[in-house]
Design a protein around this motif. Structure first.
Motif, PDB file in Angstrom:
ATOM      1  N   LEU A   1      -2.301  -7.324  -2.971  1.00 51.74           N
ATOM      2  CA  LEU A   1      -3.158  -6.327  -3.610  1.00 51.74           C
ATOM      3  C   LEU A   1      -4.629  -6.697  -3.479  1.00 51.74           C
ATOM      4  O   LEU A   1      -5.481  -5.825  -3.263  1.00 51.74           O
ATOM      5  CB  LEU A   1      -2.776  -6.191  -5.087  1.00 51.74           C
ATOM      6  CG  LEU A   1      -1.436  -5.480  -5.347  1.00 51.74           C
ATOM      7  CD1 LEU A   1      -1.026  -5.637  -6.807  1.00 51.74           C
ATOM      8  CD2 LEU A   1      -1.534  -4.014  -4.967  1.00 51.74           C
ATOM      9  N   ARG A   2      -4.923  -7.976  -3.584  1.00 54.54           N
ATOM     10  CA  ARG A   2      -6.329  -8.397  -3.439  1.00 54.54           C
ATOM     11  C   ARG A   2      -6.813  -8.172  -2.013  1.00 54.54           C
ATOM     12  O   ARG A   2      -7.973  -7.833  -1.794  1.00 54.54           O
ATOM     13  CB  ARG A   2      -6.464  -9.866  -3.834  1.00 54.54           C
ATOM     14  CG  ARG A   2      -6.338 -10.090  -5.349  1.00 54.54           C
ATOM     15  CD  ARG A   2      -6.444 -11.548  -5.706  1.00 54.54           C
ATOM     16  NE  ARG A   2      -6.364 -11.751  -7.150  1.00 54.54           N
ATOM     17  CZ  ARG A   2      -6.319 -12.937  -7.744  1.00 54.54           C
ATOM     18  NH1 ARG A   2      -6.344 -14.037  -6.991  1.00 54.54           N
ATOM     19  NH2 ARG A   2      -6.251 -13.028  -9.058  1.00 54.54           N
TER      20      ARG A   2
ATOM     21  N   GLU B   1       0.380 -10.097  -5.758  1.00 57.41           N
ATOM     22  CA  GLU B   1      -1.023 -10.056  -6.194  1.00 57.41           C
ATOM     23  C   GLU B   1      -1.961 -10.391  -5.050  1.00 57.41           C
ATOM     24  O   GLU B   1      -3.023  -9.783  -4.911  1.00 57.41           O
ATOM     25  CB  GLU B   1      -1.242 -11.035  -7.355  1.00 57.41           C
ATOM     26  CG  GLU B   1      -2.635 -10.919  -7.965  1.00 57.41           C
ATOM     27  CD  GLU B   1      -2.750 -11.648  -9.288  1.00 57.41           C
ATOM     28  OE1 GLU B   1      -3.846 -11.613  -9.868  1.00 57.41           O
ATOM     29  OE2 GLU B   1      -1.754 -12.244  -9.738  1.00 57.41           O
TER      30      GLU B   1
ATOM     31  N   GLY C   1     -10.628  -1.972   0.777  1.00 53.07           N
ATOM     32  CA  GLY C   1     -10.937  -0.664   0.215  1.00 53.07           C
ATOM     33  C   GLY C   1      -9.744   0.253   0.113  1.00 53.07           C
ATOM     34  O   GLY C   1      -9.899   1.473  -0.028  1.00 53.07           O
TER      35      GLY C   1
ATOM     36  N   TRP D   1      -2.770  -1.154 -10.815  1.00 48.53           N
ATOM     37  CA  TRP D   1      -3.478  -0.940  -9.565  1.00 48.53           C
ATOM     38  C   TRP D   1      -3.201   0.478  -9.073  1.00 48.53           C
ATOM     39  O   TRP D   1      -2.119   1.018  -9.288  1.00 48.53           O
ATOM     40  CB  TRP D   1      -3.006  -1.937  -8.504  1.00 48.53           C
ATOM     41  CG  TRP D   1      -3.410  -3.350  -8.767  1.00 48.53           C
ATOM     42  CD1 TRP D   1      -2.858  -4.211  -9.673  1.00 48.53           C
ATOM     43  CD2 TRP D   1      -4.460  -4.064  -8.120  1.00 48.53           C
ATOM     44  NE1 TRP D   1      -3.485  -5.426  -9.649  1.00 48.53           N
ATOM     45  CE2 TRP D   1      -4.477  -5.371  -8.687  1.00 48.53           C
ATOM     46  CE3 TRP D   1      -5.383  -3.750  -7.123  1.00 48.53           C
ATOM     47  CZ2 TRP D   1      -5.390  -6.346  -8.286  1.00 48.53           C
ATOM     48  CZ3 TRP D   1      -6.286  -4.719  -6.727  1.00 48.53           C
ATOM     49  CH2 TRP D   1      -6.292  -6.002  -7.300  1.00 48.53           C
TER      50      TRP D   1
ATOM     51  N   TYR E   1       0.830  -1.210   0.000  1.00 48.39           N
ATOM     52  CA  TYR E   1       0.000   0.000   0.000  1.00 48.39           C
ATOM     53  C   TYR E   1       0.863   1.258   0.000  1.00 48.39           C
ATOM     54  O   TYR E   1       0.600   2.218  -0.729  1.00 48.39           O
ATOM     55  CB  TYR E   1      -0.931   0.000   1.212  1.00 48.39           C
ATOM     56  CG  TYR E   1      -1.828   1.214   1.268  1.00 48.39           C
ATOM     57  CD1 TYR E   1      -2.807   1.421   0.297  1.00 48.39           C
ATOM     58  CD2 TYR E   1      -1.676   2.168   2.270  1.00 48.39           C
ATOM     59  CE1 TYR E   1      -3.623   2.536   0.329  1.00 48.39           C
ATOM     60  CE2 TYR E   1      -2.487   3.288   2.322  1.00 48.39           C
ATOM     61  CZ  TYR E   1      -3.464   3.471   1.337  1.00 48.39           C
ATOM     62  OH  TYR E   1      -4.257   4.590   1.368  1.00 48.39           O
TER      63      TYR E   1
ATOM     64  N   GLU F   1      -7.529  -4.601  -1.790  1.00 51.55           N
ATOM     65  CA  GLU F   1      -8.781  -4.320  -2.499  1.00 51.55           C
ATOM     66  C   GLU F   1      -9.982  -4.648  -1.614  1.00 51.55           C
ATOM     67  O   GLU F   1     -10.961  -3.892  -1.561  1.00 51.55           O
ATOM     68  CB  GLU F   1      -8.835  -5.131  -3.791  1.00 51.55           C
ATOM     69  CG  GLU F   1     -10.071  -4.840  -4.650  1.00 51.55           C
ATOM     70  CD  GLU F   1     -10.077  -5.668  -5.922  1.00 51.55           C
ATOM     71  OE1 GLU F   1     -10.640  -5.200  -6.943  1.00 51.55           O
ATOM     72  OE2 GLU F   1      -9.540  -6.796  -5.913  1.00 51.55           O
ATOM     73  N   SER F   2      -9.908  -5.766  -0.890  1.00 53.82           N
ATOM     74  CA  SER F   2     -11.019  -6.147  -0.010  1.00 53.82           C
ATOM     75  C   SER F   2     -11.182  -5.175   1.148  1.00 53.82           C
ATOM     76  O   SER F   2     -12.272  -5.039   1.704  1.00 53.82           O
ATOM     77  CB  SER F   2     -10.796  -7.565   0.532  1.00 53.82           C
ATOM     78  OG  SER F   2      -9.713  -7.600   1.439  1.00 53.82           O
TER      79      SER F   2
ATOM     80  N   ALA G   1      -7.095  -0.325  -2.156  1.00 55.17           N
ATOM     81  CA  ALA G   1      -6.555  -0.336  -3.511  1.00 55.17           C
ATOM     82  C   ALA G   1      -7.642  -0.782  -4.476  1.00 55.17           C
ATOM     83  O   ALA G   1      -8.622  -1.422  -4.085  1.00 55.17           O
ATOM     84  CB  ALA G   1      -5.336  -1.258  -3.610  1.00 55.17           C
ATOM     85  N   ALA G   2      -7.468  -0.430  -5.740  1.00 55.22           N
ATOM     86  CA  ALA G   2      -8.444  -0.808  -6.769  1.00 55.22           C
ATOM     87  C   ALA G   2      -7.714  -0.987  -8.095  1.00 55.22           C
ATOM     88  O   ALA G   2      -6.624  -0.447  -8.316  1.00 55.22           O
ATOM     89  CB  ALA G   2      -9.524   0.260  -6.892  1.00 55.22           C
ATOM     90  N   ARG G   3      -8.314  -1.752  -8.988  1.00 56.47           N
ATOM     91  CA  ARG G   3      -7.761  -1.927 -10.322  1.00 56.47           C
ATOM     92  C   ARG G   3      -8.023  -0.658 -11.134  1.00 56.47           C
ATOM     93  O   ARG G   3      -9.108  -0.073 -11.066  1.00 56.47           O
ATOM     94  CB  ARG G   3      -8.391  -3.132 -11.002  1.00 56.47           C
ATOM     95  CG  ARG G   3      -8.205  -4.438 -10.230  1.00 56.47           C
ATOM     96  CD  ARG G   3      -9.028  -5.563 -10.837  1.00 56.47           C
ATOM     97  NE  ARG G   3      -9.128  -6.691  -9.928  1.00 56.47           N
ATOM     98  CZ  ARG G   3      -8.262  -7.701  -9.892  1.00 56.47           C
ATOM     99  NH1 ARG G   3      -7.234  -7.696 -10.734  1.00 56.47           N
ATOM    100  NH2 ARG G   3      -8.407  -8.694  -9.036  1.00 56.47           N
TER     101      ARG G   3
END
Length: 328
Positions: free
Chosen positions: A44-45, A41, A51, A63, A15, A48-49, A53-55
């Motif tokens: 990063l996922r 990866e 909130g 990302w 992050y 993402e879960s 990071a995002a694609r």
């Protein structure tokens, strides 16, 4: 630093890297973090879960970091809410426990803890749960808990818990003894020294006490945890008795060095005097303070001349009379 919101070191590093770069693909980020792409990866996922990071919508495979003020603020708010709920649950459980234990059975007043890991865990738990004061008698040869492993002391002192500690003289002779005690004094702890302490003991807030049990040769470490009882009062009295007879330890910047007159002892003189009063020899003092033996002896002679005495016994008495050292 972000472990409190559920991120491990790799996720936090990912992050932080995204925040610094603005956007990155998995390969670039993996290279920057020096970890395999598969692990990157997964990190990063996880972000993402959460909130964080995002694609990227403009470039496939890249990302982007969510704004820290928004994303971290939301997570912190959630953590605070969950902590408040946990505190309310703890308070309710404590009230229920008090109600049901108004007249505790005798076997509920003493808890036996067996095994090195269990003893170490309970030792840390009592310190982390303390709200006001921790009193401890420290032996020169710990069995289950050693100084460097006891991070609970630093954490508890850091949030304002007062510490009063009596250590055996043998602790001062250990390789890391002076270093650890200097750090303790630097945290505002009060430390005193005696020739020997009767037992390893810790008293938290005057309401719980943990005392070491000494078994036969080869026996695994064990301890007793005493709750409100005559045994607890006796252990508190034991600590107070040892504390009254112990000599205060003052070490450099970590200790509260007493200030004398302009012609009086300097900080190094007071360190030397403190260790001598704790029972160390000139050679041991020189080793612990990284001074030459002749330097120590010269400074002791200077202290005796300043105090106007001819023996070291007189020097110790005058040191207390003049306020160079004290029992407070």
């Amino acid at each position: 630093m972000l472990a409190a919101i559920g991120l491990d070191e790799r996720q936090e590093a990912a992050y932080r890297a995204l925040v610094a770069l603005g956007a990155a693909d998995v390969a670039d980020l993996a290279h920057r973090l020096e970890v395999p792409e598969a692990d990157t990866e997964r990190a990063l996922r996880r972000l993402e879960s959460q909130g964080l990071a995002a694609r990227s919508s403009s470039r496939a495979g890249r990302w982007v970091a969510a704004p820290p003020a928004v994303a971290l603020g939301a997570l912190l708010t959630q953590q605070r809410h969950e902590l408040e709920q946990a505190e309310l649950a703890a308070a309710a459980l404590a009230q229920q426990y008090r109600a049901e234990a108004a007249e505790p059975a005798v076997h509920d007043l003493v808890e036996a803890v067996t095994g090195a890991s269990a003893v170490a865990h309970r030792f840390r738990q009592l310190q982390l749960g303390a709200a006001r004061e921790v009193c401890a008698l420290v032996t020169g040869r710990p069995v289950a808990v050693t100084g460097p492993e006891n991070d609970a002391e630093e954490r508890a002192a850091g949030r304002g818990v007062a510490y009063r500690v009596v250590v055996e003289r043998e602790v001062l002779e250990q390789p890391e003894g002076i270093t650890e005690l200097t750090a303790a004094l630097g945290r505002g702890e009060q430390v005193r020294v005696v020739d020997r302490v009767p037992t390893k003991l810790l008293v938290a807030d005057g309401t719980l006490a943990m005392v070491a049990l000494v078994g036969g040769r080869g026996a695994e470490p064990a301890a007793l945890v005493a709750h409100a009882s005559g045994l607890l009062e006796a252990l508190r009295g034991l600590f107070d008795a040892v504390w009254r007879e112990a000599v205060p330890l003052r070490l450099g910047a970590g200790g509260r060095v007493a200030q004398g007159p302009a012609a009086g002892p300097d900080a190094t003189d007071l360190e030397i005097l403190s260790l001598l009063l704790a029972g160390l020899t000139d050679a041991s003092v020189a080793k612990q303070l990284d001074l030459g033996l002749r330097t120590v002896q010269r400074r002791v002679k200077g202290l005796m001349e300043t105090a106007g005495v001819t023996t070291r016994l007189q020097l110790g008495w005058h040191a207390y009379e003049r306020g160079w050292v004290s029992r407070t």
